[in-house]
Design a protein around this motif. Structure first.
Motif, mmCIF file in Angstrom:
data_model
loop_
_atom_site.group_PDB
_atom_site.id
_atom_site.type_symbol
_atom_site.label_atom_id
_atom_site.label_comp_id
_atom_site.label_asym_id
_atom_site.label_seq_id
_atom_site.Cartn_x
_atom_site.Cartn_y
_atom_site.Cartn_z
ATOM 1 N N ARG A 268 8.939 6.924 -6.875
ATOM 2 C CA ARG A 268 7.784 6.188 -7.404
ATOM 3 C C ARG A 268 6.469 6.522 -6.695
ATOM 4 N NH1 ARG A 268 9.131 -0.190 -8.253
ATOM 5 N NH2 ARG A 268 10.886 0.039 -9.674
ATOM 6 N N HIS A 269 6.541 6.702 -5.371
ATOM 7 C CA HIS A 269 5.299 6.678 -4.590
ATOM 8 C C HIS A 269 4.990 7.909 -3.763
ATOM 9 C CE1 HIS A 269 5.015 2.467 -5.631
ATOM 10 N NE2 HIS A 269 6.199 2.247 -5.104
ATOM 11 N N GLN A 270 5.972 8.697 -3.402
ATOM 12 C CA GLN A 270 5.685 9.810 -2.492
ATOM 13 C C GLN A 270 4.979 10.932 -3.221
ATOM 14 O OE1 GLN A 270 8.619 10.656 0.407
ATOM 15 N NE2 GLN A 270 8.035 12.788 0.587
ATOM 16 N N LEU B 244 0.653 8.181 7.849
ATOM 17 C CA LEU B 244 0.914 7.214 8.918
ATOM 18 C C LEU B 244 1.325 7.918 10.201
ATOM 19 C CD1 LEU B 244 2.903 4.444 7.019
ATOM 20 C CD2 LEU B 244 0.696 4.164 8.144
ATOM 21 N N MET B 245 2.236 8.883 10.085
ATOM 22 C CA MET B 245 2.720 9.595 11.261
ATOM 23 C C MET B 245 1.583 10.345 11.937
ATOM 24 S SD MET B 245 5.263 10.135 13.247
ATOM 25 C CE MET B 245 6.753 9.702 12.399
ATOM 26 N N ASN B 246 0.758 11.000 11.153
ATOM 27 C CA ASN B 246 -0.352 11.767 11.730
ATOM 28 C C ASN B 246 -1.388 10.871 12.398
ATOM 29 O OD1 ASN B 246 0.672 14.267 11.020
ATOM 30 N ND2 ASN B 246 -0.421 14.316 9.078
ATOM 31 N N GLU C 202 15.869 -0.051 3.097
ATOM 32 C CA GLU C 202 15.602 -0.956 1.978
ATOM 33 C C GLU C 202 14.883 -2.213 2.452
ATOM 34 O OE1 GLU C 202 17.843 -2.861 -1.906
ATOM 35 O OE2 GLU C 202 18.771 -1.199 -0.811
ATOM 36 N N ILE C 203 15.196 -2.685 3.662
ATOM 37 C CA ILE C 203 14.507 -3.849 4.221
ATOM 38 C C ILE C 203 13.027 -3.540 4.419
ATOM 39 C CG2 ILE C 203 14.289 -5.247 6.328
ATOM 40 C CD1 ILE C 203 17.439 -5.055 6.450
ATOM 41 N N VAL C 204 12.720 -2.358 4.908
ATOM 42 C CA VAL C 204 11.327 -1.986 5.162
ATOM 43 C C VAL C 204 10.597 -1.616 3.868
ATOM 44 C CG1 VAL C 204 9.830 -0.274 6.283
ATOM 45 C CG2 VAL C 204 11.718 -1.321 7.553
ATOM 46 N N TYR C 205 11.227 -0.814 3.027
ATOM 47 C CA TYR C 205 10.577 -0.328 1.808
ATOM 48 C C TYR C 205 10.560 -1.350 0.676
ATOM 49 C CZ TYR C 205 10.271 4.476 3.578
ATOM 50 O OH TYR C 205 9.951 5.606 4.286
ATOM 51 N N HIS D 84 0.826 -1.208 0.000
ATOM 52 C CA HIS D 84 0.000 0.000 0.000
ATOM 53 C C HIS D 84 0.861 1.260 0.000
ATOM 54 C CE1 HIS D 84 -3.773 -2.130 0.411
ATOM 55 N NE2 HIS D 84 -3.130 -2.956 1.226
ATOM 56 N N PRO D 85 1.616 1.462 -1.086
ATOM 57 C CA PRO D 85 2.460 2.664 -1.147
ATOM 58 C C PRO D 85 1.655 3.948 -1.264
ATOM 59 C CG PRO D 85 2.492 1.540 -3.259
ATOM 60 C CD PRO D 85 1.757 0.645 -2.292
ATOM 61 N N GLU D 86 0.365 3.830 -1.569
ATOM 62 C CA GLU D 86 -0.468 5.035 -1.641
ATOM 63 C C GLU D 86 -0.657 5.664 -0.259
ATOM 64 O OE1 GLU D 86 -3.376 1.702 -0.744
ATOM 65 O OE2 GLU D 86 -1.567 1.904 -1.947
ATOM 66 N N VAL D 87 -0.446 4.877 0.778
ATOM 67 C CA VAL D 87 -0.502 5.418 2.136
ATOM 68 C C VAL D 87 0.832 6.092 2.406
ATOM 69 C CG1 VAL D 87 -0.779 4.897 4.585
ATOM 70 C CG2 VAL D 87 -2.078 3.597 2.875
#
Length: 91
Positions: A78-80, A32-34, A65-68, A24-27
């Motif tokens: 790509r996603h931000q 998430l932080m907010n 890189e492990i998380v993303y 879910h890179p759209e999130v």
């Protein structure tokens, strides 16, 4: 429950969360932080801190890189969306 089983379950839960965030890179991290008080960068920092606590050298970019699931700069490209400010705050 023994300690080894608890650790296995916690690791499985982490992988499920990591995979869910990758799917879910759209999130956005800011969202998430907010809403949750943490983001993908927090997870990667916690991962790196856990490695360091065990004497394992794992740089910031390697942990991200492990998380993303890809280099951080590539994920951002790509996603931000919206503000490009890096979220590094944690709670």
């Amino acid at each position: 429950m023994d300690d080894a089983t608890q650790t296995e379950l916690e690791a499985a839960a982490f992988r499920a969360l990591r995979d869910h965030l990758r799917a879910h890179p759209e999130v956005q991290n800011l969202e998430l932080m907010n809403l949750a008080g943490f983001c993908r960068n927090c997870l990667s920092r916690w991962y790196g801190e856990a490695a360091a606590a065990r004497g394992i050298a794992l740089g910031k970019e390697a942990a991200r890189e492990i998380v993303y699931g890809m280099p951080y700069a590539e994920w951002v490209a790509r996603h931000q969306t919206g503000p490009k400010a890096e979220i590094t705050e944690s709670r």
